[in-house]
Design an enzyme around this catalytic site. Structure first.
Site, PDB file in Angstrom:
ATOM      1  CB  VAL A 122      -0.077   1.459  -3.575  1.00 59.58           C
ATOM      2  CG1 VAL A 122       0.699   0.266  -4.133  1.00 59.58           C
ATOM      3  CG2 VAL A 122       0.552   1.925  -2.268  1.00 59.58           C
ATOM      4  CD  GLU A 123      -3.094  -1.702  -7.111  1.00 55.63           C
ATOM      5  OE1 GLU A 123      -2.788  -1.791  -8.321  1.00 55.63           O
ATOM      6  OE2 GLU A 123      -2.897  -2.624  -6.294  1.00 55.63           O
ATOM      7  CB  THR A 124      -3.738   4.304 -10.471  1.00 55.22           C
ATOM      8  OG1 THR A 124      -4.718   4.778  -9.528  1.00 55.22           O
ATOM      9  CG2 THR A 124      -4.122   2.915 -10.969  1.00 55.22           C
TER      10      THR A 124
END
Length: 326
Positions: A107-109
């Site tokens: 989700v983040e990167t």
């Protein structure tokens, strides 16, 4: 304010000078600090992005669609396969499931693909000294960033991240980097910018430090009325405190049997057809919201983790055979 070319020159900027003096008191050399801050640039797009950070409210189905793609699921399985030993170690040391760790990084990167293209030094200096209301917060983050760069002997000018200064595979802000980053491959460096193994261990450490309960559920499916109950607090990011009795009074029924003394967080999510779906967040749901204070974020992580686990089972991910982790 210093001349335009060097807006944060401590020789002309009182806030920058105060930061230098503070960090000098913690052992960082003033000449190094002055040199770094003289190189920091004011970035108006960073201030613009912060001003527009409260984007329009997304419904659950809109938010979910950003992350729940087949490609992101499949690449999550590939990321696990590439770092099986690190995930096994993270589960053993911290008790956090590999699928949750993978989903966070996904989700983040997008598993490290998009780590941010904003110079962190510029972003944090801009926000520390120019943000109208959060200057103190970002001054602490800038100080932490400079400490990290000095201690790890990396050039702060070249490090990139989000417009708000979040960094690396897991998008840790500098104070979180200081508190939770671990040297998981024991190479002498806590490197979240380029080392996925350190990132895996650090995400697991973050969750363990925030009270992740090994083997505990994240949420439970439930049924509820067509219209969200008005007499119940829903979609909160506080520790679960709603009793089953209160749920029953509001017309919400868990799909699984729960202990009568259990407390949960009622979640009401809107589907693409406008219908509502109900979930009940448990303690580990709350822990996910410590990473990002959004019930939608926590639910997206939970569902992506489930999808990655199902995909891994379908393709038959093998357990590590003792080979060195990349």
């Amino acid at each position: 304010m210093a001349e335009d070319g060097h807006p944060f020159d401590p020789g002309h900027h009182s806030g920058a000078q105060a930061l230098v003096e503070s960090l000098e008191g913690e052992g960082l050399p003033s000449d190094w600090l002055n040199r770094q801050l003289r190189q920091a640039r004011l970035r108006q797009p960073v201030l613009d992005a912060m001003a527009g950070a409260a984007e329009r409210h997304l419904e659950w189905h809109e938010y979910r669609d950003i992350f729940m793609t087949q490609q992101r699921i499949e690449e999550g399985v590939e990321f696990q396969q590439a770092h099986q030993e690190a995930f096994a170690k993270a589960e053993d040391v911290y008790g956090v499931p590999r699928d949750i760790i993978t989903a966070i990084i996904g989700v983040e990167t997008y598993y490290g693909r998009y780590r941010g293209d904003h110079p962190v030094l510029d972003s944090l200096a801009t926000l520390a000294f120019e943000h109208p209301s959060r200057g103190d917060f970002f001054t602490r983050e800038l100080g932490a960033f400079l400490q990290i760069a000095y201690e790890q002997q990396v050039d702060p000018v070249v490090l990139k991240g989000s417009y708000a200064g979040a960094m690396g595979y897991p998008q840790f802000i500098p104070t979180s980097y200081q508190a939770y980053a671990v040297d998981f491959d024991e190479d002498g460096q806590r490197d979240l910018w380029n080392n996925p193994v350190d990132a895996i261990g650090s995400v697991a450490n973050y969750f363990a430090e925030h009270g992740w309960q090994e083997g505990g559920a994240v949420y439970y499916p439930a049924k509820g009325p067509e219209t969200a109950p008005s007499d119940l607090t829903i979609n909160q990011i506080t520790p679960p405190d709603t009793s089953l009795e209160a749920l029953e009074s509001a017309g919400i029924t868990p799909d699984v049997a729960l202990n009568k003394s259990a407390t949960v967080t009622p979640l009401v999510l809107t589907l693409s057809d406008g219908q509502l779906t109900y979930r009940l967040g448990d303690h580990n749901f709350y822990v996910i919201t410590r990473y990002n204070h959004s019930h939608l974020y926590a639910m997206a992580v939970a569902e992506l983790a489930e999808a990655i686990a199902a995909e891994a089972q379908e393709v038959g991910v093998k357990e590590p055979q003792g080979e060195d982790d990349a």
